[in-house]
Design a protein around this motif. Structure first.
Motif, PDB file in Angstrom:
ATOM      1  N   GLY A 166       4.393 -44.714  68.462  1.00 27.15           N
ATOM      2  CA  GLY A 166       4.345 -45.342  69.841  1.00 27.15           C
ATOM      3  C   GLY A 166       4.736 -44.366  70.945  1.00 27.15           C
ATOM      4  N   LYS A 167       5.539 -43.251  70.585  1.00 29.65           N
ATOM      5  CA  LYS A 167       6.339 -42.721  71.866  1.00 29.65           C
ATOM      6  C   LYS A 167       5.197 -41.371  72.105  1.00 29.65           C
ATOM      7  CE  LYS A 167      10.943 -44.274  71.483  1.00 29.65           C
ATOM      8  NZ  LYS A 167      12.261 -43.941  71.150  1.00 29.65           N
ATOM      9  N   GLY A 168       4.223 -41.258  71.268  1.00 31.91           N
ATOM     10  CA  GLY A 168       3.624 -39.820  71.440  1.00 31.91           C
ATOM     11  C   GLY A 168       3.800 -39.012  70.330  1.00 31.91           C
ATOM     12  N   ALA A 169       2.978 -37.754  70.484  1.00 35.52           N
ATOM     13  CA  ALA A 169       3.171 -36.780  69.382  1.00 35.52           C
ATOM     14  C   ALA A 169       4.031 -35.457  70.251  1.00 35.52           C
ATOM     15  CB  ALA A 169       1.663 -36.099  69.196  1.00 35.52           C
ATOM     16  N   ARG A 170       4.569 -34.622  69.257  1.00 34.06           N
ATOM     17  CA  ARG A 170       5.077 -33.321  69.555  1.00 34.06           C
ATOM     18  C   ARG A 170       3.901 -32.500  69.500  1.00 34.06           C
ATOM     19  NH1 ARG A 170       9.558 -35.405  71.857  1.00 34.06           N
ATOM     20  NH2 ARG A 170      11.325 -35.859  70.373  1.00 34.06           N
ATOM     21  N   GLY A 171       4.402 -31.105  69.508  1.00 33.72           N
ATOM     22  CA  GLY A 171       3.596 -29.893  69.645  1.00 33.72           C
ATOM     23  C   GLY A 171       3.030 -29.779  68.371  1.00 33.72           C
ATOM     24  N   ASP A 172       2.104 -28.601  68.448  1.00 30.57           N
ATOM     25  CA  ASP A 172       1.355 -28.349  67.069  1.00 30.57           C
ATOM     26  C   ASP A 172       2.112 -27.542  66.088  1.00 30.57           C
ATOM     27  OD1 ASP A 172      -1.198 -29.007  68.191  1.00 30.57           O
ATOM     28  OD2 ASP A 172      -1.604 -27.137  69.028  1.00 30.57           O
ATOM     29  N   GLY A 179       4.979 -38.625  65.368  1.00 25.80           N
ATOM     30  CA  GLY A 179       5.578 -38.908  66.567  1.00 25.80           C
ATOM     31  C   GLY A 179       7.017 -38.348  66.669  1.00 25.80           C
ATOM     32  N   TRP A 180       7.620 -39.172  67.562  1.00 30.47           N
ATOM     33  CA  TRP A 180       9.141 -38.469  67.637  1.00 30.47           C
ATOM     34  C   TRP A 180      10.048 -39.119  66.586  1.00 30.47           C
ATOM     35  CZ3 TRP A 180      10.843 -39.833  73.569  1.00 30.47           C
ATOM     36  CH2 TRP A 180       9.621 -39.158  74.234  1.00 30.47           C
ATOM     37  N   LEU A 181      11.028 -38.474  66.071  1.00 26.48           N
ATOM     38  CA  LEU A 181      11.728 -38.704  65.031  1.00 26.48           C
ATOM     39  C   LEU A 181      13.146 -39.371  65.446  1.00 26.48           C
ATOM     40  CD1 LEU A 181      11.027 -35.787  62.437  1.00 26.48           C
ATOM     41  CD2 LEU A 181       9.866 -37.862  63.082  1.00 26.48           C
ATOM     42  N   SER A 182      13.560 -40.433  65.151  1.00 28.43           N
ATOM     43  CA  SER A 182      14.857 -40.854  65.306  1.00 28.43           C
ATOM     44  C   SER A 182      15.527 -41.322  63.904  1.00 28.43           C
ATOM     45  CB  SER A 182      14.617 -42.054  65.967  1.00 28.43           C
ATOM     46  OG  SER A 182      14.422 -41.752  67.538  1.00 28.43           O
TER      47      SER A 182
END
Length: 249
Positions: A166-172, A179-182
């Motif tokens: 839900g927070k978007g994607a990181r780079g290639d 997505g973002w990892l928490s």
């Protein structure tokens, strides 16, 4: 005449029932059982075939020893024609229930310390589905998209790496990461999700493990200086760190 017709109807109904019960496919269904630590497929005709390649898995909990058989036609020729899923048993090798699960061959099962909860991690890519069930009734309670395994802190709480799409994607450079990892903690008793280490635009956090002796959660931090640096693997820095295990309640 009416009495004769009633007799005929009863006779025909009884005859049809006896014929149906005599059919092997309806009289019994194939299943799986444990005997002295070995797993067997029981065909509809009652014949038992030992699973030589796919043996049951075990977990010792506060409630005793639990075991399970992962059944999937992809696993072996003996399982061809079987319904995909997981059979659970208690310490006396008595059946606790069957959980239908398509693609069970790609499941990893983890039981809570008291044996009351079942966490199943399922998937074929880096990101997996984590699904939480109760042992009693095999009721589905919660699901998350995760990376890696989970660690139980106690009978009700476990920590894991949440892949937050839900927070978007990181780079290639972050292959197959959605997505973002928490690092998060879920409390099954409170039915609430808590943050241990929350991702930011330039930082990801991944669970490494739990050091119970030091009462710490071990974490790997992945960070970049600028948001655009996520597309370049050489710009990503890794650093280990640890945080205290949250107090229960």
């Amino acid at each position: 005449m009416n009495a004769n017709r009633r007799y005929l109807r009863v006779f025909l109904s009884t005859s049809i029932m006896l014929v149906l019960l005599s059919l092997p496919s309806l009289a019994a269904q194939e299943s799986y059982v444990l005997k002295e630590g070995s797993a067997f497929r029981v065909n509809a005709d009652g014949k038992e075939i030992e699973l030589e390649e796919d043996q049951p898995e075990y977990c010792l909990t506060d409630s005793g020893m639990y075991s399970w058989i992962i059944v999937d036609p992809e696993l072996s020729d003996v399982m061809k024609g079987s319904k995909s899923g997981i059979y659970f048993f208690n310490e006396f090798e008595e059946p606790l229930g069957f959980l239908p699960f398509e693609g069970a061959a790609y499941c990893n099962v983890s039981l809570s310390p008291d044996g009351e909860m079942i966490a199943i991690i399922f998937g074929t890519s880096v990101s997996h589905d984590l699904i939480l069930y109760t042992m009693d009734g095999l009721e589905k309670k919660k699901s998350f998209l995760v990376i890696g395994d989970i660690c139980w802190l106690d009978p009700c709480r476990f920590v894991f790496t949440l892949d937050d799409v839900g927070k978007g994607a990181r780079g290639d450079a972050m292959d197959q990461q959605e997505g973002w990892l928490s690092v998060m903690m879920y409390d099954a008793m409170m039915e609430e999700l808590f943050s241990v280490m929350d991702a930011t635009e330039t930082e990801d956090y991944m669970l490494v493990g739990v050091n119970f002796e030091r009462e710490e959660i071990e974490v790997l931090r992945r960070s970049v200086k600028e948001v655009n640096d996520w597309g370049d693997e050489y710009m990503i820095e890794d650093a280990p760190l640890s945080v205290p295990i949250p107090v229960a309640g």
